[in-house]
Design a protein around this motif. Structure first.
Motif, PDB file in Angstrom:
ATOM      1  N   VAL A   1      -7.391 -31.412 -34.216  1.00 37.70           N
ATOM      2  CA  VAL A   1      -6.610 -31.803 -33.048  1.00 37.70           C
ATOM      3  C   VAL A   1      -7.550 -32.407 -32.018  1.00 37.70           C
ATOM      4  CG1 VAL A   1      -5.328 -30.893 -31.065  1.00 37.70           C
ATOM      5  CG2 VAL A   1      -4.737 -30.158 -33.378  1.00 37.70           C
ATOM      6  N   PHE A   2      -7.211 -33.598 -31.533  1.00 38.36           N
ATOM      7  CA  PHE A   2      -8.088 -34.339 -30.626  1.00 38.36           C
ATOM      8  C   PHE A   2      -7.431 -34.498 -29.263  1.00 38.36           C
ATOM      9  CE2 PHE A   2      -9.048 -35.655 -34.942  1.00 38.36           C
ATOM     10  CZ  PHE A   2     -10.428 -35.589 -34.983  1.00 38.36           C
ATOM     11  N   GLY A   3      -8.104 -33.948 -28.249  1.00 40.19           N
ATOM     12  CA  GLY A   3      -7.724 -34.193 -26.870  1.00 40.19           C
ATOM     13  C   GLY A   3      -6.360 -33.659 -26.508  1.00 40.19           C
ATOM     14  N   GLY A   4      -5.652 -34.417 -25.695  1.00 41.41           N
ATOM     15  CA  GLY A   4      -4.390 -34.007 -25.103  1.00 41.41           C
ATOM     16  C   GLY A   4      -4.471 -34.166 -23.596  1.00 41.41           C
ATOM     17  N   GLU A   5      -3.389 -33.868 -22.927  1.00 39.22           N
ATOM     18  CA  GLU A   5      -3.330 -34.172 -21.500  1.00 39.22           C
ATOM     19  C   GLU A   5      -4.223 -33.297 -20.631  1.00 39.22           C
ATOM     20  OE1 GLU A   5       0.724 -34.149 -20.336  1.00 39.22           O
ATOM     21  OE2 GLU A   5       1.134 -36.132 -21.155  1.00 39.22           O
ATOM     22  N   LEU A   6      -4.436 -32.032 -21.003  1.00 42.71           N
ATOM     23  CA  LEU A   6      -5.213 -31.140 -20.145  1.00 42.71           C
ATOM     24  C   LEU A   6      -6.678 -31.062 -20.548  1.00 42.71           C
ATOM     25  CD1 LEU A   6      -2.667 -28.237 -19.536  1.00 42.71           C
ATOM     26  CD2 LEU A   6      -3.045 -30.323 -18.238  1.00 42.71           C
ATOM     27  N   ASP A   7      -6.943 -30.962 -21.834  1.00 40.15           N
ATOM     28  CA  ASP A   7      -8.323 -30.900 -22.334  1.00 40.15           C
ATOM     29  C   ASP A   7      -8.557 -32.142 -23.179  1.00 40.15           C
ATOM     30  OD1 ASP A   7      -9.309 -28.063 -21.556  1.00 40.15           O
ATOM     31  OD2 ASP A   7      -7.307 -27.759 -22.396  1.00 40.15           O
ATOM     32  N   SER A   8      -8.731 -33.275 -22.504  1.00 43.98           N
ATOM     33  CA  SER A   8      -8.635 -34.580 -23.168  1.00 43.98           C
ATOM     34  C   SER A   8      -9.824 -34.947 -24.037  1.00 43.98           C
ATOM     35  CB  SER A   8      -8.404 -35.676 -22.125  1.00 43.98           C
ATOM     36  OG  SER A   8      -9.461 -35.692 -21.189  1.00 43.98           O
ATOM     37  N   THR A   9     -10.925 -34.224 -23.966  1.00 43.91           N
ATOM     38  CA  THR A   9     -12.086 -34.548 -24.801  1.00 43.91           C
ATOM     39  C   THR A   9     -12.400 -33.444 -25.804  1.00 43.91           C
ATOM     40  OG1 THR A   9     -13.618 -33.650 -23.152  1.00 43.91           O
ATOM     41  CG2 THR A   9     -13.104 -36.002 -23.011  1.00 43.91           C
ATOM     42  N   THR A  10     -11.538 -32.444 -25.888  1.00 44.48           N
ATOM     43  CA  THR A  10     -11.780 -31.290 -26.756  1.00 44.48           C
ATOM     44  C   THR A  10     -11.307 -31.567 -28.185  1.00 44.48           C
ATOM     45  OG1 THR A  10     -11.526 -29.779 -24.899  1.00 44.48           O
ATOM     46  CG2 THR A  10     -11.302 -28.835 -27.098  1.00 44.48           C
ATOM     47  N   ILE A  11     -12.067 -31.073 -29.159  1.00 44.85           N
ATOM     48  CA  ILE A  11     -11.684 -31.134 -30.575  1.00 44.85           C
ATOM     49  C   ILE A  11     -11.483 -29.700 -31.073  1.00 44.85           C
ATOM     50  CG2 ILE A  11     -12.319 -31.904 -32.886  1.00 44.85           C
ATOM     51  CD1 ILE A  11     -14.230 -33.909 -31.554  1.00 44.85           C
ATOM     52  N   GLN A  12     -10.300 -29.435 -31.640  1.00 47.64           N
ATOM     53  CA  GLN A  12     -10.014 -28.121 -32.225  1.00 47.64           C
ATOM     54  C   GLN A  12      -9.807 -28.282 -33.724  1.00 47.64           C
ATOM     55  OE1 GLN A  12      -7.476 -25.441 -29.719  1.00 47.64           O
ATOM     56  NE2 GLN A  12      -6.940 -27.356 -28.664  1.00 47.64           N
ATOM     57  N   CYS A  13     -10.206 -27.276 -34.470  1.00 50.07           N
ATOM     58  CA  CYS A  13     -10.157 -27.341 -35.940  1.00 50.07           C
ATOM     59  C   CYS A  13      -9.493 -26.096 -36.493  1.00 50.07           C
ATOM     60  CB  CYS A  13     -11.584 -27.481 -36.481  1.00 50.07           C
ATOM     61  SG  CYS A  13     -11.690 -27.411 -38.287  1.00 50.07           S
ATOM     62  N   TYR A  14      -8.552 -26.306 -37.430  1.00 53.79           N
ATOM     63  CA  TYR A  14      -7.855 -25.192 -38.088  1.00 53.79           C
ATOM     64  C   TYR A  14      -8.278 -25.098 -39.545  1.00 53.79           C
ATOM     65  CZ  TYR A  14      -4.092 -22.369 -40.100  1.00 53.79           C
ATOM     66  OH  TYR A  14      -3.389 -21.399 -40.767  1.00 53.79           O
ATOM     67  N   ASN A  15      -8.725 -23.924 -39.949  1.00 53.13           N
ATOM     68  CA  ASN A  15      -9.085 -23.644 -41.332  1.00 53.13           C
ATOM     69  C   ASN A  15      -7.971 -22.817 -41.957  1.00 53.13           C
ATOM     70  OD1 ASN A  15     -10.093 -22.471 -43.724  1.00 53.13           O
ATOM     71  ND2 ASN A  15     -12.200 -22.706 -43.018  1.00 53.13           N
ATOM     72  N   PRO A  16      -7.147 -23.403 -42.843  1.00 47.20           N
ATOM     73  CA  PRO A  16      -6.013 -22.653 -43.398  1.00 47.20           C
ATOM     74  C   PRO A  16      -6.434 -21.486 -44.289  1.00 47.20           C
ATOM     75  CG  PRO A  16      -6.249 -24.777 -44.491  1.00 47.20           C
ATOM     76  CD  PRO A  16      -7.208 -24.784 -43.357  1.00 47.20           C
ATOM     77  N   SER A  17      -7.612 -21.583 -44.897  1.00 48.15           N
ATOM     78  CA  SER A  17      -8.085 -20.494 -45.758  1.00 48.15           C
ATOM     79  C   SER A  17      -8.316 -19.221 -44.956  1.00 48.15           C
ATOM     80  CB  SER A  17      -9.382 -20.894 -46.464  1.00 48.15           C
ATOM     81  OG  SER A  17      -9.182 -22.040 -47.269  1.00 48.15           O
ATOM     82  N   HIS A  18      -8.805 -19.371 -43.719  1.00 47.22           N
ATOM     83  CA  HIS A  18      -9.067 -18.215 -42.852  1.00 47.22           C
ATOM     84  C   HIS A  18      -7.996 -18.042 -41.770  1.00 47.22           C
ATOM     85  CE1 HIS A  18     -13.134 -19.386 -44.399  1.00 47.22           C
ATOM     86  NE2 HIS A  18     -13.194 -18.083 -44.618  1.00 47.22           N
ATOM     87  N   ASN A  19      -7.034 -18.963 -41.743  1.00 46.61           N
ATOM     88  CA  ASN A  19      -5.991 -18.926 -40.719  1.00 46.61           C
ATOM     89  C   ASN A  19      -6.615 -18.777 -39.334  1.00 46.61           C
ATOM     90  OD1 ASN A  19      -3.387 -18.962 -39.633  1.00 46.61           O
ATOM     91  ND2 ASN A  19      -3.187 -16.720 -39.779  1.00 46.61           N
ATOM     92  N   GLU A  20      -7.546 -19.677 -39.031  1.00 45.18           N
ATOM     93  CA  GLU A  20      -8.322 -19.561 -37.792  1.00 45.18           C
ATOM     94  C   GLU A  20      -8.560 -20.932 -37.155  1.00 45.18           C
ATOM     95  OE1 GLU A  20      -9.742 -17.599 -34.816  1.00 45.18           O
ATOM     96  OE2 GLU A  20      -9.322 -16.446 -36.640  1.00 45.18           O
ATOM     97  N   TRP A  21      -8.400 -20.976 -35.822  1.00 41.34           N
ATOM     98  CA  TRP A  21      -8.729 -22.171 -35.041  1.00 41.34           C
ATOM     99  C   TRP A  21     -10.071 -21.989 -34.354  1.00 41.34           C
ATOM    100  CZ3 TRP A  21      -6.176 -26.776 -34.732  1.00 41.34           C
ATOM    101  CH2 TRP A  21      -4.867 -26.826 -35.245  1.00 41.34           C
ATOM    102  N   THR A  22     -10.848 -23.050 -34.290  1.00 42.54           N
ATOM    103  CA  THR A  22     -12.106 -23.048 -33.550  1.00 42.54           C
ATOM    104  C   THR A  22     -12.159 -24.284 -32.656  1.00 42.54           C
ATOM    105  OG1 THR A  22     -13.238 -24.204 -35.358  1.00 42.54           O
ATOM    106  CG2 THR A  22     -13.389 -21.784 -35.322  1.00 42.54           C
ATOM    107  N   VAL A  23     -12.887 -24.156 -31.548  1.00 44.56           N
ATOM    108  CA  VAL A  23     -13.132 -25.300 -30.672  1.00 44.56           C
ATOM    109  C   VAL A  23     -14.502 -25.857 -31.021  1.00 44.56           C
ATOM    110  CG1 VAL A  23     -13.446 -26.081 -28.296  1.00 44.56           C
ATOM    111  CG2 VAL A  23     -11.694 -24.374 -28.824  1.00 44.56           C
TER     112      VAL A  23
END
Length: 570
Positions: free
Chosen positions: A431-453
């Motif tokens: 997931v890239f950016g968005g209106e509030l945190d526009s330069t942030t990259i978030q990543c979801y690992n389905p194997s661990h069911n976990e999001w990281t910034v």
């Protein structure tokens, strides 16, 4: 005692500078040349003799400056033979040195371009490059491609090559195609990106080319036929080729060449695809001096040239799909949320060309995103339009389970997002950016069911961007970006590409086709109204050459913004 200020000239009083001096100077130089006054050199090319002044040529280009400085035999010669240059082009460039003007046309642009490159006349080179980019046609693209390759103009070469591949049907009917050297023809027809209705057209084009100069080209036919993917040619045509065609039947080893030996088992898949355009808003026109938009109520099926294959109204329940999200899974389109029913979910079956309703989302969503990973559909973020706290973006994520036909919650995002970019790549969802945190990259690992910034942040705000995964990289286009960004998930690093949009790409859509990203529509600003309205232009970003082009694909059927354009296999 008054302070004395240094005297400065009154800007209203004319000084010694005279804007007309340069024009008069150029005119006098031309007169000297016409009269033969102080002329000390004659340039020769293709039998044409061009009298001129060493001083003028040296001032125009470093090529002649270096030649006449001394140490070269030409520095003392009265007449110099310019080998390899077109005589007319050379004369036009000499005239340019005296006048700063040159008339570039379709008839003379290629020889002028080559001569300007050799003589290092940079302004003319750049003018020729721009002219060729703007005037690419079926009967010019092959020569432009070859010349740009020769002169190492990578961007122009890529544009001409891309145009030639897309317009094969028209190009193979031109005189330039018949004059192609064997090595360029081979490179052309073996490219996986060749846009052709069927493999029979490639075979016909080769025969057409060979018959243009059969005596010379007979010996190359075997090499050319080896480029045809005969496993995708009609067997009856192959029989005619090997048994009855007088030219081809004599090719050594023709029977072996036409056997389905698996060498070219893969078809040119690019021509088994079509573009689906749906949703968004279109230009309603002007009313009372104001520009207005309205919902797009139709779904369009287009071929890769932008021609309309089919146009049909959206189902009644999907008439208003503003702020919806779309993704492709197993060659079907899944649409969720948005409009007046923000919990809706539908599937478009591309085989049956029909829509069916899916189970409703667990959460109402607009301005959200979707991605398909390993055949599963994820709905991410957005906002609830009916929630009291509508300013706070959603962090919840839902996964569609095909077996039960329901949506289930999975791990939440670290940061809530809306109007962001999303892509599945390297077995993760990004997931890239968005209106509030526009330069942030978030990543979801389905194997661990976990999001990281991710620690890496984007170099500029990414709002309403489109994320396109290609070969373990993710290309970001559109929205708030000023140019294309390429993100490497494995290295957690980005690269700012050279390509910039040629047309506004805010609220555009994008999809990948071959080595190109098609960027469709968006919002254009009307300066006289200080407003924005949808436009219909389609831009193509070539990932191989890092170039942006426009005009190779027809405009969208209607101006659109905030819409979706996806590609499906037929």
């Amino acid at each position: 005692m008054a302070w004395l200020r240094p005297w400065t000239p009154d800007p209203k009083i004319p000084g010694v500078e005279d804007d007309s001096y340069a024009a008069c100077f150029f005119q006098r130089l031309q007169e000297f040349r016409s009269e033969g006054h102080l002329v000390d050199l004659t340039l020769c090319a293709e039998g044409k003799e061009i009298p001129c002044h060493r001083l003028v040529l040296s001032a125009c280009t470093d090529y002649f400056h270096a030649m006449f400085r001394g140490g070269h035999p030409e520095s003392t010669r009265d007449k110099i033979e310019m080998l390899g240059l077109n005589g007319e082009a050379l004369e036009l460039l000499v005239n340019y040195a005296y006048t700063s003007n040159i008339n570039i046309t379709m008839d003379n642009v290629l020889p002028i371009f080559e001569a300007a490159n050799m003589l290092q006349v940079k302004p003319v080179e750049e003018a020729c490059e721009k002219f060729l980019k703007d005037k690419l046609r079926s009967d010019t693209c092959l020569r432009t491609w070859a010349l740009a390759d020769k002169l190492s103009y990578t961007c122009l070469s890529a544009m001409a090559r891309s145009y030639a591949l897309k317009k094969f049907e028209a190009v193979c009917r031109t005189e330039q195609f018949l004059e192609l050297p064997v090595d360029y023809l081979k490179m052309y027809i073996t490219d996986d990106g060749l846009h052709v209705r069927n493999e029979e057209r490639v075979l016909e084009a080769i025969i057409h080319w060979a018959l243009h100069d059969l005596e010379e080209r007979q010996r190359h036919l075997g090499e050319m036929l080896a480029c045809v993917r005969f496993s995708h040619v009609n067997p009856s045509l192959i029989k005619d080729v090997t048994e009855t065609d007088q030219v081809l039947s004599e090719v050594l080893g023709i029977e072996e060449l036409t056997k389905e030996d698996g060498r070219h088992a893969r078809p040119r898949q690019i021509h088994q695809e079509e573009i689906i355009v749906l949703g968004g808003a279109t230009d309603k026109g002007e009313s009372m001096g104001r520009c207005e938009v309205e919902a797009n109520l139709f779904m369009y099926r287009l071929n890769l040239h932008g021609d309309i294959i089919d146009k049909k109204p959206m189902p009644r329940s999907l008439k208003h799909t503003e702020s919806s999200a779309v993704c492709v899974v197993n060659n079907d389109i899944i649409l969720t949320g948005g409009g007046v029913s923000p919990s809706q979910a539908y599937r478009y079956n591309s085989t049956q060309n029909s829509w069916t309703k899916l189970a409703s989302l667990r959460k109402r969503r607009v301005c959200h995103g979707m991605a398909a990973l390993h055949g599963q559909v994820y709905v991410v973020g957005g906002q609830d339009p009916f929630d009291d706290d509508r300013e706070e973006p959603l962090s919840s994520v839902e996964l569609y389970t095909e077996e039960t036909g329901t949506w289930k919650k999975v791990k939440r995002l670290k940061l809530g997002v809306r109007n962001f970019g999303i892509a599945a790549c390297c077995n993760n969802i990004y997931v890239f950016g968005g209106e509030l945190d526009s330069t942030t990259i978030q990543c979801y690992n389905p194997s661990h069911n976990e999001w990281t910034v991710k620690t890496m942040e984007l170099p500029e705000p990414a709002i309403c961007v489109r994320a396109c995964p290609v070969n373990a990289k993710i290309y970001l286009v559109g929205g708030s970006l000023s140019r294309v960004l390429r993100y490497d998930p494995q290295l957690d690093s980005y690269e700012r590409m050279k390509a910039e949009p040629l047309k506004s790409w805010d609220h555009s859509s994008a999809f990948v086709c071959g080595s190109e990203i098609y960027i469709t529509g968006g919002l254009s600003k009307l300066f006289h109204h200080y407003l924005t309205v949808p436009h219909a232009r389609v831009q193509c970003y070539d990932m191989n050459s890092d170039t942006m082009t426009m005009g190779f694909v027809k405009d969208l059927p209607i101006p659109l913004c905030s819409h979706y354009a996806v590609i499906l296999s037929k």
